[in-house]
Motif scaffolding. Structure first.
Motif, PDB file in Angstrom:
ATOM      1  N   TYR A  69       6.616 -11.438  13.553  1.00  0.00           N
ATOM      2  CA  TYR A  69       6.616 -10.545  14.712  1.00  0.00           C
ATOM      3  C   TYR A  69       5.177 -10.141  15.012  1.00  0.00           C
ATOM      4  O   TYR A  69       4.293 -10.205  14.136  1.00  0.00           O
ATOM      5  CB  TYR A  69       7.430  -9.285  14.425  1.00  0.00           C
ATOM      6  N   GLU A  70       4.941  -9.709  16.238  1.00  0.00           N
ATOM      7  CA  GLU A  70       3.620  -9.179  16.568  1.00  0.00           C
ATOM      8  C   GLU A  70       3.339  -7.935  15.726  1.00  0.00           C
ATOM      9  O   GLU A  70       4.246  -7.164  15.414  1.00  0.00           O
ATOM     10  CB  GLU A  70       3.549  -8.813  18.057  1.00  0.00           C
ATOM     11  N   ILE A  71       2.101  -7.762  15.357  1.00  0.00           N
ATOM     12  CA  ILE A  71       1.717  -6.617  14.532  1.00  0.00           C
ATOM     13  C   ILE A  71       1.910  -5.333  15.331  1.00  0.00           C
ATOM     14  O   ILE A  71       1.372  -5.191  16.429  1.00  0.00           O
ATOM     15  CB  ILE A  71       0.254  -6.752  14.067  1.00  0.00           C
ATOM     16  N   ASN A  72       2.676  -4.419  14.777  1.00  0.00           N
ATOM     17  CA  ASN A  72       2.999  -3.164  15.458  1.00  0.00           C
ATOM     18  C   ASN A  72       2.748  -1.997  14.499  1.00  0.00           C
ATOM     19  O   ASN A  72       3.507  -1.807  13.551  1.00  0.00           O
ATOM     20  CB  ASN A  72       4.450  -3.169  15.919  1.00  0.00           C
ATOM     21  N   PRO A  73       1.691  -1.212  14.745  1.00  0.00           N
ATOM     22  CA  PRO A  73       1.367  -0.095  13.845  1.00  0.00           C
ATOM     23  C   PRO A  73       2.484   0.935  13.711  1.00  0.00           C
ATOM     24  O   PRO A  73       2.507   1.695  12.741  1.00  0.00           O
ATOM     25  CB  PRO A  73       0.124   0.528  14.491  1.00  0.00           C
ATOM     26  N   GLU A  74       3.431   0.969  14.651  1.00  0.00           N
ATOM     27  CA  GLU A  74       4.533   1.932  14.563  1.00  0.00           C
ATOM     28  C   GLU A  74       5.450   1.647  13.373  1.00  0.00           C
ATOM     29  O   GLU A  74       6.205   2.518  12.957  1.00  0.00           O
ATOM     30  CB  GLU A  74       5.338   1.917  15.863  1.00  0.00           C
ATOM     31  N   TYR A  75       5.360   0.432  12.857  1.00  0.00           N
ATOM     32  CA  TYR A  75       6.173   0.082  11.694  1.00  0.00           C
ATOM     33  C   TYR A  75       5.451   0.346  10.376  1.00  0.00           C
ATOM     34  O   TYR A  75       5.940  -0.039   9.320  1.00  0.00           O
ATOM     35  CB  TYR A  75       6.616  -1.380  11.773  1.00  0.00           C
ATOM     36  N   LYS A  76       4.293   0.975  10.451  1.00  0.00           N
ATOM     37  CA  LYS A  76       3.636   1.460   9.237  1.00  0.00           C
ATOM     38  C   LYS A  76       4.048   2.919   9.073  1.00  0.00           C
ATOM     39  O   LYS A  76       3.625   3.789   9.829  1.00  0.00           O
ATOM     40  CB  LYS A  76       2.114   1.331   9.349  1.00  0.00           C
ATOM     41  N   ILE A  77       4.888   3.172   8.076  1.00  0.00           N
ATOM     42  CA  ILE A  77       5.588   4.447   7.954  1.00  0.00           C
ATOM     43  C   ILE A  77       5.086   5.230   6.739  1.00  0.00           C
ATOM     44  O   ILE A  77       4.914   4.676   5.659  1.00  0.00           O
ATOM     45  CB  ILE A  77       7.109   4.214   7.787  1.00  0.00           C
ATOM     46  N   LYS A  78       4.886   6.521   6.948  1.00  0.00           N
ATOM     47  CA  LYS A  78       4.626   7.429   5.829  1.00  0.00           C
ATOM     48  C   LYS A  78       5.965   8.069   5.469  1.00  0.00           C
ATOM     49  O   LYS A  78       6.513   8.869   6.230  1.00  0.00           O
ATOM     50  CB  LYS A  78       3.611   8.502   6.236  1.00  0.00           C
ATOM     51  N   ALA A  79       6.503   7.693   4.331  1.00  0.00           N
ATOM     52  CA  ALA A  79       7.839   8.140   3.940  1.00  0.00           C
ATOM     53  C   ALA A  79       7.769   9.232   2.879  1.00  0.00           C
ATOM     54  O   ALA A  79       6.802   9.320   2.107  1.00  0.00           O
ATOM     55  CB  ALA A  79       8.650   6.963   3.408  1.00  0.00           C
ATOM     56  N   ARG A  80       8.801  10.056   2.868  1.00  0.00           N
ATOM     57  CA  ARG A  80       8.941  11.071   1.821  1.00  0.00           C
ATOM     58  C   ARG A  80       9.500  10.413   0.570  1.00  0.00           C
ATOM     59  O   ARG A  80      10.485   9.672   0.632  1.00  0.00           O
ATOM     60  CB  ARG A  80       9.868  12.195   2.292  1.00  0.00           C
ATOM     61  N   LEU A  81       8.884  10.685  -0.557  1.00  0.00           N
ATOM     62  CA  LEU A  81       9.321  10.106  -1.823  1.00  0.00           C
ATOM     63  C   LEU A  81      10.252  11.092  -2.526  1.00  0.00           C
ATOM     64  O   LEU A  81       9.864  12.215  -2.849  1.00  0.00           O
ATOM     65  CB  LEU A  81       8.112   9.803  -2.704  1.00  0.00           C
ATOM     66  N   ILE A  82      11.498  10.682  -2.717  1.00  0.00           N
ATOM     67  CA  ILE A  82      12.503  11.528  -3.355  1.00  0.00           C
ATOM     68  C   ILE A  82      12.846  10.917  -4.700  1.00  0.00           C
ATOM     69  O   ILE A  82      13.504   9.871  -4.788  1.00  0.00           O
ATOM     70  CB  ILE A  82      13.760  11.652  -2.473  1.00  0.00           C
ATOM     71  N   SER A  83      12.396  11.545  -5.757  1.00  0.00           N
ATOM     72  CA  SER A  83      12.594  11.003  -7.103  1.00  0.00           C
ATOM     73  C   SER A  83      14.057  11.100  -7.531  1.00  0.00           C
ATOM     74  O   SER A  83      14.765  12.057  -7.201  1.00  0.00           O
ATOM     75  CB  SER A  83      11.710  11.755  -8.099  1.00  0.00           C
ATOM     76  N   ILE A  84      14.529  10.102  -8.254  1.00  0.00           N
ATOM     77  CA  ILE A  84      15.865  10.131  -8.849  1.00  0.00           C
ATOM     78  C   ILE A  84      15.734  10.739 -10.240  1.00  0.00           C
ATOM     79  O   ILE A  84      15.017  10.208 -11.089  1.00  0.00           O
ATOM     80  CB  ILE A  84      16.465   8.712  -8.920  1.00  0.00           C
ATOM     81  N   GLU A  85      16.396  11.847 -10.456  1.00  0.00           N
ATOM     82  CA  GLU A  85      16.231  12.564 -11.729  1.00  0.00           C
ATOM     83  C   GLU A  85      16.737  11.746 -12.915  1.00  0.00           C
ATOM     84  O   GLU A  85      16.041  11.597 -13.914  1.00  0.00           O
ATOM     85  CB  GLU A  85      16.947  13.912 -11.658  1.00  0.00           C
TER      86      GLU A  85
END
Length: 205
Positions: A69-85
């Motif tokens: 696909y064409e390079i799309n910066p909108e698909y570079k995501i800063k996600a919240r990391l939720i640890s599994i206890e």
């Protein structure tokens, strides 16, 4: 000059320097595109020339390009990391019917496609760097424009409670090129109901 004025001056210089650094250190759109293009070129050369490539010799000779696909910066995501206890070892099914052991480590939660999405981050039981994760996912493009068995990302934790997921770097597993290889299937948690129109498309045999 009074002491408090000197302190304020020093603090001001530090703040200005920090702001200036943030702007100069930030990656420009052109630099980002160049980085992704270089990674795609590296991937192509590996498949085309490396002795450990999953391609047969005939496939290597016939490989002219990979499709993305064409390079799309909108698909570079800063996600919240939720640890599994209570982290558990999961037997992840492979395409040949066998299984491979991974640790259920964390969830990455992010907004995309007008909804909140959550992906399970797995970690190899032999991984030595605890900030590295394996992400296998499928989405609404799977089986159409992209490989039906899903695609992969190698992601690395870059904050205390955050992780960057760049779908522009999504790549096909070896079994997309050669069915003789066994590849991990995306866990049920990672079957997205949105289209990820980024990264590698189907391999054209």
């Amino acid at each position: 000059m009074k002491t408090n004025q000197i302190i304020l001056l020093v603090v001001g210089i530090v703040v200005i320097s920090a702001v200036a650094y943030m702007f100069t250190a930030a990656e420009s759109p052109e630099a980002y595109v160049e980085k992704i293009e270089k990674e795609r070129e590296r991937q192509f050369k590996y498949l085309r020339f490396n002795v450990e490539s999953p391609l047969t010799e005939d496939q290597k000779r016939n490989l002219q390009t990979l499709t993305f696909y064409e390079i799309n910066p909108e698909y570079k995501i800063k996600a919240r990391l939720i640890s599994i206890e209570n982290k558990k070892v999961r037997q992840v099914p492979m395409t040949d019917g066998s299984t491979e052991r991974y640790i259920e480590h964390s969830y990455a939660e992010f907004e995309l496609g007008g909804k909140t999405n959550k992906l399970l981050l797995l970690q190899s039981v032999s991984e030595s760097d605890m900030r590295n994760f394996f992400l296998a996912f499928a989405d609404e493009t799977s089986g159409r424009e992209t490989y039906g068995g899903g695609r992969y990302l190698n992601v690395r934790q870059d904050g205390k409670n955050s992780i960057t997921i760049d779908f522009n770097l999504a790549y096909n597993p070896y079994c997309a090129y050669n069915p003789d290889y066994a590849c991990p299937l995306p866990p049920k948690e990672n079957l997205l109901t949105i289209a990820i129109e980024a990264g590698e498309k189907n391999y054209d045999k």
